[in-house]
Design an enzyme around this catalytic site. Sequence first.
Site, PDB file in Angstrom:
ATOM      1  N   SER A  64     -18.346  39.111  14.814  1.00  8.47           N
ATOM      2  CA  SER A  64     -19.077  37.838  14.816  1.00  8.47           C
ATOM      3  C   SER A  64     -19.643  37.536  16.196  1.00  8.47           C
ATOM      4  O   SER A  64     -19.127  37.976  17.222  1.00  8.47           O
ATOM      5  CB  SER A  64     -18.150  36.683  14.412  1.00  8.47           C
ATOM      6  OG  SER A  64     -17.664  36.861  13.110  1.00  8.47           O
TER       7      SER A  64
HETATM    8  N1  SAH Z   1     -13.435  38.275  12.271  1.00  6.94           N
HETATM    9  C1  SAH Z   1     -14.293  39.444  12.349  1.00  6.94           C
HETATM   10  C2  SAH Z   1     -15.550  39.246  11.533  1.00  6.94           C
HETATM   11  C3  SAH Z   1     -15.906  40.475  10.801  1.00  6.94           C
HETATM   12  S1  SAH Z   1     -17.213  40.284   9.629  1.00  6.94           S
HETATM   13  C4  SAH Z   1     -14.603  39.803  13.774  1.00  6.94           C
HETATM   14  O1  SAH Z   1     -14.429  38.948  14.657  1.00  6.94           O
HETATM   15  O2  SAH Z   1     -15.012  40.915  14.021  1.00  6.94           O
HETATM   16  C5  SAH Z   1     -16.335  39.791   8.174  1.00  6.94           C
HETATM   17  C6  SAH Z   1     -15.245  40.699   7.684  1.00  6.94           C
HETATM   18  O3  SAH Z   1     -14.784  40.154   6.434  1.00  6.94           O
HETATM   19  C7  SAH Z   1     -15.662  42.128   7.395  1.00  6.94           C
HETATM   20  O4  SAH Z   1     -14.821  43.001   8.099  1.00  6.94           O
HETATM   21  C8  SAH Z   1     -15.484  42.269   5.878  1.00  6.94           C
HETATM   22  O5  SAH Z   1     -15.086  43.552   5.470  1.00  6.94           O
HETATM   23  C9  SAH Z   1     -14.413  41.236   5.590  1.00  6.94           C
HETATM   24  N2  SAH Z   1     -14.353  40.741   4.212  1.00  6.94           N
HETATM   25  C10 SAH Z   1     -15.358  40.511   3.345  1.00  6.94           C
HETATM   26  N3  SAH Z   1     -14.892  40.051   2.167  1.00  6.94           N
HETATM   27  C11 SAH Z   1     -13.524  39.996   2.293  1.00  6.94           C
HETATM   28  C12 SAH Z   1     -12.462  39.614   1.422  1.00  6.94           C
HETATM   29  N4  SAH Z   1     -12.677  39.194   0.175  1.00  6.94           N
HETATM   30  N5  SAH Z   1     -11.197  39.667   1.908  1.00  6.94           N
HETATM   31  C13 SAH Z   1     -10.934  40.095   3.176  1.00  6.94           C
HETATM   32  N6  SAH Z   1     -11.906  40.479   4.027  1.00  6.94           N
HETATM   33  C14 SAH Z   1     -13.185  40.426   3.605  1.00  6.94           C
END
Ligand code: SAH
Length: 213
Positions: A64
């Site tokens: 993010s």
């Molecule tokens: N907090 C992370 C953001 C990553 S982007 C950071 O700081 O890097 C969002 C993430 O949510 C992705 O890795 C994606 O695979 C995950 N995601 C999407 N749907 C999800 C679900 N239903 N349960 C758990 N994770 C999920």
Amino acid sequence: MKDTYKHRGMRNKLADVLISKGITHTMVLDAIRTIPRHLFIDSSFEGHAYQDKAFPIGAEQTISQPYTVAFQTELLEIKPNHKILEIGTGSGYQTAVLLQFKAKVYTIERQLELFKKINIFFKKMGYRPKKVIFGDGYKGMPEEAPFDGVIVTAGAPEVPKALMSQLKIGGRLVIPLGIDEQIMTLYIRKSEKKFEKKEFGSFRFVPLLEDKN
Ligand code: SAH
């Protein structure tokens, strides 16, 4: 893995950028100044680490944008020892920010590739979330509920009911809601049945995907 004075300098500048965009919370800014974001992305793209931008981390996911991380973290109002559930571990950067608050962090990732990678990375870095789980964040983590805070780091078409029900009274759920674009939304649980809802600006996230099986 190296963290140098040069990286620290870039982090201080990034914190200044976030201040200019309206972030005020001292501990959030300290986390931005402390956590080596360049180690959370592929080393060949290190130059991108301290720009206020999201960046690809593989499996079609992104780390993010720092402003978004700071904004969501502010809304959680974390106190030491709070139990915080994060949906979407991804690169682990948001997890590291939560740990900086001395919170007990529980986090869920549904991409196996990222889940495997992050476990190795957390060990290497000495980051110790209470639990890192491979699974569907729509379901939350009922066995560890209730939580003081829940943070969803992917864009959700609607609020997963399980996440609402796993909040303590007084607990806060921070979730970007929407399909193409998301409105940052905060729910505060006022009682068993009552939630206060507040909306903030619009953001862009990768989608929160539900497992249909
Ligand atoms: N907090 C992370 C953001 C990553 S982007 C950071 O700081 O890097 C969002 C993430 O949510 C992705 O890795 C994606 O695979 C995950 N995601 C999407 N749907 C999800 C679900 N239903 N349960 C758990 N994770 C999920």
